[in-house]
Design an enzyme around this catalytic site. Structure first.
Site, PDB file in Angstrom:
ATOM      1  N   GLY A  23      -4.499 -12.840  -7.576  1.00 59.89           N
ATOM      2  CA  GLY A  23      -4.768 -11.498  -8.120  1.00 59.89           C
ATOM      3  C   GLY A  23      -5.998 -11.490  -9.017  1.00 59.89           C
ATOM      4  O   GLY A  23      -5.975 -10.893 -10.090  1.00 59.89           O
ATOM      5  N   GLY A  27      -8.658  -6.820 -13.374  1.00 56.57           N
ATOM      6  CA  GLY A  27      -7.809  -7.083 -14.545  1.00 56.57           C
ATOM      7  C   GLY A  27      -8.000  -8.447 -15.197  1.00 56.57           C
ATOM      8  O   GLY A  27      -9.102  -8.996 -15.251  1.00 56.57           O
ATOM      9  N   GLY A  29      -6.877 -11.368 -14.279  1.00 57.28           N
ATOM     10  CA  GLY A  29      -7.208 -12.460 -13.354  1.00 57.28           C
ATOM     11  C   GLY A  29      -8.703 -12.561 -13.135  1.00 57.28           C
ATOM     12  O   GLY A  29      -9.273 -13.663 -13.100  1.00 57.28           O
ATOM     13  N   TYR A 189      11.151  -5.400 -13.039  1.00 60.72           N
ATOM     14  CA  TYR A 189       9.974  -6.072 -13.620  1.00 60.72           C
ATOM     15  C   TYR A 189      10.429  -7.139 -14.612  1.00 60.72           C
ATOM     16  O   TYR A 189       9.959  -8.276 -14.582  1.00 60.72           O
ATOM     17  CB  TYR A 189       9.087  -5.040 -14.319  1.00 60.72           C
ATOM     18  CG  TYR A 189       7.803  -5.618 -14.904  1.00 60.72           C
ATOM     19  CD1 TYR A 189       6.801  -6.104 -14.072  1.00 60.72           C
ATOM     20  CD2 TYR A 189       7.593  -5.668 -16.282  1.00 60.72           C
ATOM     21  CE1 TYR A 189       5.617  -6.625 -14.592  1.00 60.72           C
ATOM     22  CE2 TYR A 189       6.417  -6.189 -16.815  1.00 60.72           C
ATOM     23  CZ  TYR A 189       5.437  -6.669 -15.964  1.00 60.72           C
ATOM     24  OH  TYR A 189       4.267  -7.197 -16.487  1.00 60.72           O
TER      25      TYR A 189
HETATM   26  N1  LIG Z   1      -1.809  -5.499 -18.416  1.00 59.07           N
HETATM   27  C1  LIG Z   1      -0.823  -5.775 -19.268  1.00 59.07           C
HETATM   28  O1  LIG Z   1      -0.643  -5.128 -20.311  1.00 59.07           O
HETATM   29  C2  LIG Z   1       0.110  -6.927 -18.994  1.00 59.07           C
HETATM   30  C3  LIG Z   1       1.124  -7.218 -19.924  1.00 59.07           C
HETATM   31  C4  LIG Z   1       1.995  -8.267 -19.663  1.00 59.07           C
HETATM   32  C5  LIG Z   1       1.857  -9.006 -18.493  1.00 59.07           C
HETATM   33  N2  LIG Z   1       0.874  -8.696 -17.605  1.00 59.07           N
HETATM   34  C6  LIG Z   1       0.788  -9.490 -16.374  1.00 59.07           C
HETATM   35  O2  LIG Z   1      -0.545  -9.878 -16.141  1.00 59.07           O
HETATM   36  C7  LIG Z   1      -0.750 -10.115 -14.745  1.00 59.07           C
HETATM   37  C8  LIG Z   1      -2.059  -9.483 -14.312  1.00 59.07           C
HETATM   38  O3  LIG Z   1      -1.929  -8.086 -14.395  1.00 59.07           O
HETATM   39  P1  LIG Z   1      -3.107  -7.108 -14.775  1.00 59.07           P
HETATM   40  O4  LIG Z   1      -2.709  -6.452 -16.031  1.00 59.07           O
HETATM   41  O5  LIG Z   1      -4.431  -7.772 -14.684  1.00 59.07           O
HETATM   42  O6  LIG Z   1      -2.903  -6.007 -13.627  1.00 59.07           O
HETATM   43  P2  LIG Z   1      -3.858  -5.465 -12.461  1.00 59.07           P
HETATM   44  O7  LIG Z   1      -5.172  -5.054 -13.005  1.00 59.07           O
HETATM   45  O8  LIG Z   1      -3.038  -4.455 -11.758  1.00 59.07           O
HETATM   46  O9  LIG Z   1      -4.059  -6.746 -11.526  1.00 59.07           O
HETATM   47  C9  LIG Z   1      -3.011  -7.242 -10.751  1.00 59.07           C
HETATM   48  C10 LIG Z   1      -3.552  -8.118  -9.642  1.00 59.07           C
HETATM   49  O10 LIG Z   1      -2.426  -8.579  -8.868  1.00 59.07           O
HETATM   50  C11 LIG Z   1      -2.741  -8.342  -7.501  1.00 59.07           C
HETATM   51  N3  LIG Z   1      -1.553  -8.206  -6.679  1.00 59.07           N
HETATM   52  C12 LIG Z   1      -0.542  -7.331  -6.817  1.00 59.07           C
HETATM   53  N4  LIG Z   1       0.334  -7.502  -5.815  1.00 59.07           N
HETATM   54  C13 LIG Z   1      -0.135  -8.499  -5.035  1.00 59.07           C
HETATM   55  C14 LIG Z   1       0.304  -9.122  -3.855  1.00 59.07           C
HETATM   56  N5  LIG Z   1       1.423  -8.751  -3.227  1.00 59.07           N
HETATM   57  N6  LIG Z   1      -0.420 -10.131  -3.330  1.00 59.07           N
HETATM   58  C15 LIG Z   1      -1.561 -10.523  -3.933  1.00 59.07           C
HETATM   59  N7  LIG Z   1      -2.050  -9.959  -5.036  1.00 59.07           N
HETATM   60  C16 LIG Z   1      -1.337  -8.955  -5.580  1.00 59.07           C
HETATM   61  C17 LIG Z   1      -3.581  -7.091  -7.498  1.00 59.07           C
HETATM   62  O11 LIG Z   1      -4.266  -7.010  -6.265  1.00 59.07           O
HETATM   63  P3  LIG Z   1      -4.639  -5.619  -5.526  1.00 59.07           P
HETATM   64  O12 LIG Z   1      -5.918  -5.203  -6.169  1.00 59.07           O
HETATM   65  O13 LIG Z   1      -4.760  -5.981  -4.106  1.00 59.07           O
HETATM   66  O14 LIG Z   1      -3.523  -4.673  -5.805  1.00 59.07           O
HETATM   67  C18 LIG Z   1      -4.479  -7.377  -8.688  1.00 59.07           C
HETATM   68  O15 LIG Z   1      -5.500  -8.249  -8.315  1.00 59.07           O
HETATM   69  C19 LIG Z   1       0.491  -9.566 -14.049  1.00 59.07           C
HETATM   70  O16 LIG Z   1       1.338 -10.631 -13.681  1.00 59.07           O
HETATM   71  C20 LIG Z   1       1.167  -8.724 -15.118  1.00 59.07           C
HETATM   72  O17 LIG Z   1       2.574  -8.640 -14.954  1.00 59.07           O
HETATM   73  C21 LIG Z   1      -0.003  -7.690 -17.824  1.00 59.07           C
END
Ligand SMILES: NC(=O)c1ccc[n+]([C@@H]2O[C@H](COP(=O)([O-])OP(=O)(O)OC[C@H]3O[C@@H](n4cnc5c(N)ncnc54)[C@H](OP(=O)(O)O)[C@@H]3O)[C@@H](O)[C@H]2O)c1
Length: 331
Positions: A23, A27, A29, A189
């Site tokens: 991912g 974001g 990642g 979640y």
């Molecule tokens: N943002 C926050 O406040 C927060 C807080 C606590 C934990 N987290 C954790 O941080 C991590 C990163 O999240 P983020 O905040 O950066 O969110 P994000 O911007 O939505 O990024 C999520 C990434 O995961 C990918 N993804 C989702 N489903 C997938 C699948 N089936 N196969 C492959 N890739 C997939 C998305 O790809 P696509 O572009 O293809 O959808 C995107 O690249 C997550 O595990 C989230 O639970 C985030």
């Protein structure tokens, strides 16, 4: 913007290191990929949306440095590569793992970052609840498939599982992991994020018991970060929630660079080189809720996960178990 955030202060270089980040096309990642690229690593963006991953690669290449750092790093940049990976498909995970095992001579860092939050009740092509498979089951399988390669790349290898503070609301519903009987978007979640921490703990224990050294495992909460994670909020919370999260809350939450810091800390910092199996927040080890610390739940979850993924017989000896899985992958 007002936020509290700690920065990873390590200046360690990652020359000749290979890091896989799931991912990584947006974001947290993507910002982790940018950091590792600057440190000289070969960074593999394992993404389901490959076009978006190509855009991320262009952006990282064109802007490798946050403006504050441009004077500090003068060394060589790394490499960026894209592999296709859809965690909602066990077939895709196996194909991605096969390609990685064939093409990459070494893998030192695995960041299990991809995730979704509070999606509506849907099932994947494999019949699992969407968040369970995207956030947890998919990463469990990917990690076990890559472990032999990581093992042969040790010492100095690290596996980082991105969890969330939301795990405090979580339970492992052993009799209904797919939440067929009572689905709730936050419930699903929270379960998946609790599972990330328990997996970290149990994998660390099994590595130790099998006397496999040189691979450390970490889980973490990145903070509340302005990313695309709220993509389902309009459908599962209330219309307008997505806008509120991205535009109003942005004043009070971290930007993605700040949100990536605890991942980077766990993945590279010398200060945590002797730690494994722990949960982190703001670049330090913290205590997760009691269920995430329970040895019995961690072991039961591992066994249940193996049954769900048909990774059997689930051998208590990690070395022979990994050999079985590798044989299954080759079939
Ligand atoms: N943002 C926050 O406040 C927060 C807080 C606590 C934990 N987290 C954790 O941080 C991590 C990163 O999240 P983020 O905040 O950066 O969110 P994000 O911007 O939505 O990024 C999520 C990434 O995961 C990918 N993804 C989702 N489903 C997938 C699948 N089936 N196969 C492959 N890739 C997939 C998305 O790809 P696509 O572009 O293809 O959808 C995107 O690249 C997550 O595990 C989230 O639970 C985030």
């Amino acid at each position: 913007m007002w936020t509290y955030h700690k920065l990873c202060t390590s200046k360690v270089r990652l020359d000749n290191k290979v890091a896989v980040i799931t991912g990584a096309n947006t974001g947290i990642g993507k910002e982790t990929a940018r950091d590792f690229y600057r440190r000289g690593a070969r960074v593999i963006l394992a993404c389901r949306n490959v076009e978006k991953a190509k855009e991320a690669v262009e952006d990282i290449k064109n802007n490798p440095f946050p403006s504050t750092e441009s004077q500090q790093y003068k060394d060589e940049l790394g490499e960026l590569a894209i592999y296709s990976l859809d965690l909602c498909s066990l077939k895709s995970i196996k194909e991605c793992a096969k390609k990685l095992l064939t093409n990459e001579p070494v893998i030192h860092i695995l960041i299990n970052n991809a995730g979704i939050m509070m999606s509506p009740h849907e099932k994947t092509e494999d019949g699992f609840e969407l968040q369970l498979q995207s956030n947890y089951l998919g990463h469990f399988l990917l990690t076990l498939l890559l472990l032999p390669k990581i093992r042969s790349s040790a010492p100095g290898c690290r596996i980082v599982n991105v969890s969330s503070l939301a795990h405090v609301f979580g339970n492992i519903h052993f009799d209904d992991m797919n939440l067929e009987r009572s689905y709730g978007p936050l419930k699903a979640y929270a379960q998946s994020k609790l599972a990330n921490i328990l997996f970290t703990k149990e994998l660390a224990r099994r590595l130790k018991e099998a006397e496999i050294s040189g691979i450390n495992v970490y889980s973490l909460h990145p903070g509340v970060v302005r990313t695309e994670l709220g993509r389902y909020f309009d459908r599962t919370i209330v219309l307008g929630a997505k806008f509120f999260y991205r535009h109003i809350m942005r004043l009070f939450i971290k930007n993605p660079t700040q949100g990536a810091q605890t991942i980077i800390h766990c993945a590279v910092d010398e200060k945590v080189a002797d730690e494994t199996g722990l949960y982190y927040g703001e670049c330090r080890a913290i205590r997760p809720q009691w269920k995430a610390r329970d040895d019995r739940i961690a072991k039961d979850l591992w066994d249940q996960t193996c049954r769900l993924l048909h990774l059997e017989p689930n051998d208590e000896n990690l070395t022979t178990f990994l050999q079985t899985i590798s044989r299954q992958l080759a079939e």
